[in-house]
Design a protein around this motif. Structure first.
Motif, PDB file in Angstrom:
ATOM      1  N   LYS A 109       5.289  -0.256  35.498  1.00 56.92           N
ATOM      2  CA  LYS A 109       4.691  -0.373  36.826  1.00 56.92           C
ATOM      3  C   LYS A 109       4.842  -1.808  37.295  1.00 56.92           C
ATOM      4  O   LYS A 109       4.957  -2.712  36.479  1.00 56.92           O
ATOM      5  N   LYS A 110       4.797  -1.968  38.601  1.00 54.43           N
ATOM      6  CA  LYS A 110       4.809  -3.318  39.176  1.00 54.43           C
ATOM      7  C   LYS A 110       3.573  -3.455  40.042  1.00 54.43           C
ATOM      8  O   LYS A 110       3.248  -2.571  40.830  1.00 54.43           O
ATOM      9  N   PHE A 111       2.879  -4.579  39.880  1.00 53.85           N
ATOM     10  CA  PHE A 111       1.688  -4.837  40.679  1.00 53.85           C
ATOM     11  C   PHE A 111       1.537  -6.334  40.856  1.00 53.85           C
ATOM     12  O   PHE A 111       1.528  -7.077  39.878  1.00 53.85           O
ATOM     13  N   MET A 112       1.476  -6.760  42.094  1.00 57.06           N
ATOM     14  CA  MET A 112       1.309  -8.173  42.433  1.00 57.06           C
ATOM     15  C   MET A 112       2.314  -9.060  41.701  1.00 57.06           C
ATOM     16  O   MET A 112       1.956 -10.077  41.106  1.00 57.06           O
ATOM     17  N   GLY A 113       3.566  -8.629  41.689  1.00 55.94           N
ATOM     18  CA  GLY A 113       4.627  -9.436  41.087  1.00 55.94           C
ATOM     19  C   GLY A 113       4.737  -9.333  39.578  1.00 55.94           C
ATOM     20  O   GLY A 113       5.622  -9.935  38.982  1.00 55.94           O
ATOM     21  N   ARG A 114       3.817  -8.598  38.961  1.00 55.82           N
ATOM     22  CA  ARG A 114       3.862  -8.432  37.507  1.00 55.82           C
ATOM     23  C   ARG A 114       4.460  -7.079  37.152  1.00 55.82           C
ATOM     24  O   ARG A 114       4.252  -6.109  37.867  1.00 55.82           O
ATOM     25  N   THR A 115       5.152  -7.022  36.050  1.00 55.07           N
ATOM     26  CA  THR A 115       5.666  -5.751  35.534  1.00 55.07           C
ATOM     27  C   THR A 115       4.957  -5.479  34.217  1.00 55.07           C
ATOM     28  O   THR A 115       4.820  -6.372  33.381  1.00 55.07           O
ATOM     29  N   PHE A 116       4.470  -4.266  34.059  1.00 51.37           N
ATOM     30  CA  PHE A 116       3.731  -3.911  32.842  1.00 51.37           C
ATOM     31  C   PHE A 116       3.797  -2.398  32.653  1.00 51.37           C
ATOM     32  O   PHE A 116       4.189  -1.668  33.571  1.00 51.37           O
ATOM     33  N   ASP A 117       3.416  -1.928  31.479  1.00 54.32           N
ATOM     34  CA  ASP A 117       3.341  -0.491  31.226  1.00 54.32           C
ATOM     35  C   ASP A 117       1.952   0.000  31.585  1.00 54.32           C
ATOM     36  O   ASP A 117       0.956  -0.664  31.289  1.00 54.32           O
ATOM     37  N   GLY A 118       1.911   1.155  32.218  1.00 52.45           N
ATOM     38  CA  GLY A 118       0.621   1.716  32.603  1.00 52.45           C
ATOM     39  C   GLY A 118       0.762   3.157  33.043  1.00 52.45           C
ATOM     40  O   GLY A 118       1.835   3.757  32.954  1.00 52.45           O
ATOM     41  N   ILE A 119      -0.349   3.694  33.523  1.00 48.37           N
ATOM     42  CA  ILE A 119      -0.400   5.085  33.966  1.00 48.37           C
ATOM     43  C   ILE A 119      -0.036   5.167  35.441  1.00 48.37           C
ATOM     44  O   ILE A 119      -0.611   4.451  36.263  1.00 48.37           O
ATOM     45  N   HIS A 120       0.898   6.032  35.751  1.00 45.36           N
ATOM     46  CA  HIS A 120       1.236   6.304  37.148  1.00 45.36           C
ATOM     47  C   HIS A 120       0.268   7.379  37.648  1.00 45.36           C
ATOM     48  O   HIS A 120       0.165   8.440  37.026  1.00 45.36           O
ATOM     49  N   ARG A 121      -0.426   7.087  38.735  1.00 41.01           N
ATOM     50  CA  ARG A 121      -1.379   8.040  39.304  1.00 41.01           C
ATOM     51  C   ARG A 121      -0.579   9.249  39.806  1.00 41.01           C
ATOM     52  O   ARG A 121       0.246   9.134  40.698  1.00 41.01           O
ATOM     53  N   MET A 122      -0.832  10.393  39.193  1.00 42.65           N
ATOM     54  CA  MET A 122      -0.057  11.576  39.521  1.00 42.65           C
ATOM     55  C   MET A 122      -0.892  12.811  39.194  1.00 42.65           C
ATOM     56  O   MET A 122      -1.719  12.773  38.284  1.00 42.65           O
ATOM     57  N   THR A 123      -0.659  13.887  39.930  1.00 47.23           N
ATOM     58  CA  THR A 123      -1.401  15.122  39.703  1.00 47.23           C
ATOM     59  C   THR A 123      -0.432  16.285  39.534  1.00 47.23           C
ATOM     60  O   THR A 123       0.533  16.404  40.286  1.00 47.23           O
ATOM     61  N   PHE A 124      -0.721  17.101  38.534  1.00 45.72           N
ATOM     62  CA  PHE A 124       0.068  18.303  38.258  1.00 45.72           C
ATOM     63  C   PHE A 124      -0.823  19.519  38.506  1.00 45.72           C
ATOM     64  O   PHE A 124      -1.918  19.599  37.941  1.00 45.72           O
TER      65      PHE A 124
END
Length: 151
Positions: A109-124
């Protein structure tokens, strides 16, 4: 990150909810399941999303939907979050990322110029036979229940 698509069979899982109950996807065979993945308990967007689902929970149940939330937070964290906001559906603790990886929602994921691993908000949305019917990739947290119900 490659997540599952409509038409895929929903991967089976078993996890603990905020109250220590064991919850399995197979428990809900014959019902429509809204399986929503969110990044973190007690953060603004996640709280807005959970509260929207809480406020529309009775309507969703009447339409045959069961709601399950999943994040990598602990059972204890989920318990605090659920109690604070009076959440009326299970929040599943997936600290080892088993469910997150099975559904393909854990990744870069990218947030505020940072790249990191995280959960993508998604619904199934999973149908009564255990097949993914719909994937909501761009979740509107403040009107998420409406997004599900309009399908």
């Amino acid at each position: 990150m490659k997540h599952l698509k409509p038409g895929d069979v929903a991967p089976a899982f078993t996890a603990q909810d905020q109250d220590g109950n064991t919850v399995s996807l197979s428990d809900y065979r014959g019902k429509k399941v809204v399986l929503y993945f969110y990044p973190k308990d007690n953060t603004p967007a996640c709280t807005a999303q959970a509260c929207n689902l809480r406020d529309n929970h009775a309507l969703m149940l009447r339409q045959g939907y069961v709601v399950l939330g999943v994040s990598a937070d602990s059972q204890k964290s989920h318990k605090k979050f659920a109690t604070k906001f009076n959440l009326n559906f299970p929040l599943l603790a997936d600290e080892d990322h088993t469910i997150l990886n099975a559904y393909g929602v854990w990744g870069e994921k990218k947030f505020m110029g940072r790249t990191f691993d995280g959960i993508h908000r998604m619904t199934f949305v999973i149908n009564e036979k255990g097949v993914i019917e719909e994937v909501i990739e761009k979740v509107h947290t403040k009107r998420h229940a409406e997004e599900v119900l309009k399908m």
